[in-house]
Design an enzyme around this catalytic site. Sequence first.
Site, PDB file in Angstrom:
ATOM      1  N   SER A 116       0.802  -1.224   0.000  1.00 32.86           N
ATOM      2  CA  SER A 116       0.000   0.000   0.000  1.00 32.86           C
ATOM      3  C   SER A 116       0.833   1.273   0.000  1.00 32.86           C
ATOM      4  O   SER A 116       0.326   2.345  -0.328  1.00 32.86           O
ATOM      5  CB  SER A 116      -0.945   0.012   1.203  1.00 32.86           C
ATOM      6  OG  SER A 116      -0.229   0.166   2.407  1.00 32.86           O
TER       7      SER A 116
ATOM      8  N   LYS B  22       0.529   4.606   6.793  1.00 30.16           N
ATOM      9  CA  LYS B  22       0.016   5.448   5.713  1.00 30.16           C
ATOM     10  C   LYS B  22       0.658   6.835   5.835  1.00 30.16           C
ATOM     11  O   LYS B  22       1.389   7.126   6.768  1.00 30.16           O
ATOM     12  CB  LYS B  22      -1.508   5.597   5.794  1.00 30.16           C
ATOM     13  CG  LYS B  22      -2.301   4.293   5.853  1.00 30.16           C
ATOM     14  CD  LYS B  22      -2.296   3.521   4.556  1.00 30.16           C
ATOM     15  CE  LYS B  22      -3.129   2.243   4.673  1.00 30.16           C
ATOM     16  NZ  LYS B  22      -2.944   1.360   3.498  1.00 30.16           N
TER      17      LYS B  22
END
Length: 241
Positions: A57, A130
């Site tokens: 990701s 993230k």
Amino acid sequence: MPAPETSPSGEPGTGGHPTGSRGAWLRETVVILASALLLSLVIKTFLFQAFYIPSASMQDTLIEGDRVLVTKLAPGPLDVHRGDVVVFKDPGGWLPPVVAEEQSPLAEWTTSVLTYVGLLPQDSGEHLIKRIIGLPGDRVASDGGGAPVTVNGVEVSEPYVREGSIPSEVQFDVVVPEGNLWVMGDNRQNSQDSRYHLGDPGGGSVPVDNVVGVAFVTVWPADRFTLLRNPGATFEPVPEP
């Protein structure tokens, strides 16, 4: 007749005293190991912690198998900023259930202890990594279909987004609640980030209290060693909310 040999303490002995030397060596080794474990635990608790990257990701900034160091000084004594890469505890329902690999009780105990004191990197069982796009009070939006992301009405150019990815295929328009962050992965089309949890409590944002810290360096594999710098210029034009 010659006097009997004495030990350093003055007691009769054989002169070499291997048993006493072994005992002293063992005590010193135990003290050194205990001190190292305690120091490692203190560092992990208050300063730094290692984490393992399990997914794609955050490509190409981070790839599967990377180990990163996270500073626990932010949030805390230091602030977090737009553009920081953060590790945070799952707010609830972001991660699928993890099926643990079967280990012997001894191996499982050893792994748990070494992870607890910080000698092994934390796995991703309950943590995600993230990039912060929006701070509390920011309005973060995109029209989707490849449209750029805007923060407080200003379009941001994102150099960290993976080559070949688009800023967002998903439409969203949110104001980040107080005490929360809006986070997105660099590999936008392969990241289940804030955009995909709009219906969750908090509207997809992550509580600041869930943030473990800011990732600042990739330490392993050796050929991947690099500092994770904040792309400050990306967010310089963004006004305060």
